[in-house]
Design an enzyme around this catalytic site. Structure first.
Site, PDB file in Angstrom:
ATOM      1  N   ILE A  20       0.588  -0.793   0.015  1.00 16.74           N
ATOM      2  CA  ILE A  20      -0.012   0.151   0.206  1.00 16.74           C
ATOM      3  C   ILE A  20       1.072   1.269   0.132  1.00 16.74           C
ATOM      4  CG2 ILE A  20      -2.138   1.272   1.645  1.00 16.74           C
ATOM      5  CD1 ILE A  20      -2.897  -1.601   2.224  1.00 16.74           C
ATOM      6  N   ASP A  62      11.371   2.745   6.162  1.00 15.33           N
ATOM      7  CA  ASP A  62      10.396   1.222   6.218  1.00 15.33           C
ATOM      8  C   ASP A  62      11.720   0.398   7.231  1.00 15.33           C
ATOM      9  OD1 ASP A  62       9.300  -1.814   5.901  1.00 15.33           O
ATOM     10  OD2 ASP A  62       8.071  -0.772   4.733  1.00 15.33           O
ATOM     11  N   PRO A 112       1.487  -2.540   9.854  1.00 12.96           N
ATOM     12  CA  PRO A 112       0.214  -3.226  10.197  1.00 12.96           C
ATOM     13  C   PRO A 112       1.020  -2.751  11.780  1.00 12.96           C
ATOM     14  CG  PRO A 112       2.073  -4.408   9.124  1.00 12.96           C
ATOM     15  CD  PRO A 112       2.334  -3.390   8.794  1.00 12.96           C
ATOM     16  N   ASN A 130       4.675  -0.734  17.520  1.00 11.30           N
ATOM     17  CA  ASN A 130       4.296   0.583  16.569  1.00 11.30           C
ATOM     18  C   ASN A 130       3.342   0.656  17.679  1.00 11.30           C
ATOM     19  OD1 ASN A 130       2.395  -0.745  15.147  1.00 11.30           O
ATOM     20  ND2 ASN A 130       3.552  -1.320  13.427  1.00 11.30           N
ATOM     21  N   ALA A 161      -3.871   3.266   7.942  1.00 12.13           N
ATOM     22  CA  ALA A 161      -3.856   2.304   8.126  1.00 12.13           C
ATOM     23  C   ALA A 161      -4.313   1.566   9.244  1.00 12.13           C
ATOM     24  CB  ALA A 161      -2.042   2.341   8.430  1.00 12.13           C
ATOM     25  N   ARG A 162      -3.506   1.448  10.939  1.00 11.08           N
ATOM     26  CA  ARG A 162      -5.048   1.317  12.508  1.00 11.08           C
ATOM     27  C   ARG A 162      -4.750   2.238  12.888  1.00 11.08           C
ATOM     28  NH1 ARG A 162      -6.823  -2.156   9.124  1.00 11.08           N
ATOM     29  NH2 ARG A 162      -6.756  -4.341  10.223  1.00 11.08           N
ATOM     30  N   ASP A 211      -9.300   7.478   7.752  1.00 12.03           N
ATOM     31  CA  ASP A 211     -10.315   6.380   8.323  1.00 12.03           C
ATOM     32  C   ASP A 211     -10.012   5.855   9.119  1.00 12.03           C
ATOM     33  OD1 ASP A 211     -11.504   5.193   6.590  1.00 12.03           O
ATOM     34  OD2 ASP A 211     -10.560   3.968   6.075  1.00 12.03           O
ATOM     35  N   GLU A 260     -12.331   1.184  17.387  1.00 11.50           N
ATOM     36  CA  GLU A 260     -13.402   1.275  16.608  1.00 11.50           C
ATOM     37  C   GLU A 260     -14.048  -0.244  16.451  1.00 11.50           C
ATOM     38  OE1 GLU A 260     -10.819   2.169  12.820  1.00 11.50           O
ATOM     39  OE2 GLU A 260     -11.321   0.461  12.397  1.00 11.50           O
TER      40      GLU A 260
HETATM   41  C1  COI Z   1      -7.869  -4.703   6.664  1.00 18.64           C
HETATM   42  O1  COI Z   1      -8.403  -5.377   5.120  1.00 18.64           O
HETATM   43  O2  COI Z   1      -6.497  -5.302   7.132  1.00 18.64           O
HETATM   44  C2  COI Z   1      -8.527  -3.584   6.694  1.00 18.64           C
HETATM   45  O3  COI Z   1      -8.163  -2.327   7.424  1.00 18.64           O
HETATM   46  C3  COI Z   1     -10.012  -3.730   5.906  1.00 18.64           C
HETATM   47  C4  COI Z   1     -11.088  -4.233   6.539  1.00 18.64           C
HETATM   48  C5  COI Z   1     -11.463  -3.139   8.250  1.00 18.64           C
HETATM   49  C6  COI Z   1     -12.107  -4.420   6.355  1.00 18.64           C
END
Ligand code: COI
Length: 327
Positions: free
Chosen positions: A154, A173, A204, A209, A231-232, A256, A261
């Site tokens: 990505i 990275d 990830p 991290n 990302a997260r 996003d 969440e």
């Molecule tokens: C993932 O594929 O890791 C995502 O973040 C999308 C998922 C929440 C459907």
């Protein structure tokens, strides 16, 4: 072979599950619900389950193991929602599913441009016939330095997209990539923080991290820095983020994903009282765009997620090497 599919969505996934299960000769069981201790028994008689990003904690992993499940395949790239330690201890396999990186990369560029051009304010004002200019002057990408943290599929796709804009691109990275090197300059994190006008995260979430964007890292960044996170949520310390938006250090954010969440996305919760104060605070800022973890959501991605999750189970069943194996 048989796969039990949790969080099965009729309106967008069903056609692909039908298509690919037929192609691979896989028998499916399905439930629209996320896996829980209460409904885990639905998977009895299935060695493989397919899930999305709902929590599968140690107790649930144990329950699936006891029911005879040998592999958990998440039809998502991320797998931080699964207790890997427990799965490892029990000798269970875990797989993820990759999909076209363009969906998230395109969305990332959209959030960058919307943040730089103050699009939230422009749209809010236009709705009210407020066509004034004061306060909505934007910045131009070619004049800026963008820091891309994480150069996996990505991150590299984001870099490719950015090359069309003529901005300076820095990258970080743990593992450098030749394709990324052709368009971006690898630097250490301190340099990336210090020199970037805009920082975008593409890695990830791991124990190492968690909260990498915190008070200390933000203090190293330029004033008015723009942060983008597709990302997260756990990569950013939300408290530090909010405080630095309030102080004016952070110029804008396109998020996003946010912390905590789980249980919220992808449900219709409009009539519920949500215990998600951070969401309300972040959404209230005129310079912060919060979207409900949608960057992945395209036709191509849904087809890829279903295909690769089933393929991954099939490969394990056939004893073949599985490129989506994470455990
Ligand atoms: C993932 O594929 O890791 C995502 O973040 C999308 C998922 C929440 C459907």
């Amino acid at each position: 072979m048989k796969v039990f599919v949790y969080s099965y969505r009729e309106f967008d996934e069903a056609e692909w599950f039908t298509h690919f299960s037929k192609e691979y000769g896989i028998e499916l069981g399905t439930s629209p619900d996320a896996p829980t201790l209460e409904n885990a028994s639905l998977a009895k008689g299935y060695e493989y389950i397919s899930i999305i990003t709902t929590k599968v904690d140690a107790m649930l992993v144990q329950r699936f193991h006891d029911l005879g499940v040998r592999m958990i395949s998440t039809r998502t790239v991320g797998y931080d929602h699964i207790d890997l330690d427990k799965a490892r201890e029990l000798g269970m396999q875990v797989g993820n599913a990759t999909y076209s990186p363009n969906c998230v990369a395109d969305y990332t560029l959209m959030l960058m441009l919307m943040s730089l051009r103050k699009m939230k304010r422009i749209m809010q004002r236009a709705e009210l016939n407020d066509f004034s200019l004061q306060g909505i002057q934007g910045r131009e990408l070619p004049n800026l330095t963008v820091g891309v943290v994480g150069t996996g599929r990505i991150g590299r796709s984001v870099i490719r997209n950015l090359t069309g804009f003529g901005c300076r691109i820095l990258a970080y990275d743990l593992y450098e990539n030749e394709e990324a090197k052709a368009c971006a300059t690898y630097v250490n994190l301190d340099t990336l923080y210090a020199q970037s006008d805009l920082i975008t995260l593409h890695m990830p979430l791991t124990n190492d991290n968690f909260h990498m964007i915190n008070e200390s890292s933000i203090s190293q960044m330029k004033d008015q820095v723009v942060l983008i996170n597709t990302a997260r949520g756990g990569l950013i310390d939300t408290k530090a983020l909010i405080e630095n938006i309030e102080s004016g250090k952070i110029g804008a954010a396109g998020l996003d994903v946010i912390e905590n969440e789980f249980g919220m996305y992808y449900f219709d919760r409009k009539s519920d009282i949500l215990d998600k104060r951070d969401l309300y605070i972040l959404r209230g800022f005129p310079n912060v765009i919060v979207t409900p973890h949608m960057a992945f959501y395209t036709d191509q991605a849904i087809s890829d997620m279903v295909k690769h999750s089933l393929e991954s189970c099939l490969l394990v069943d056939q004893g073949k090497p599985n490129p989506w194996n994470v455990l």
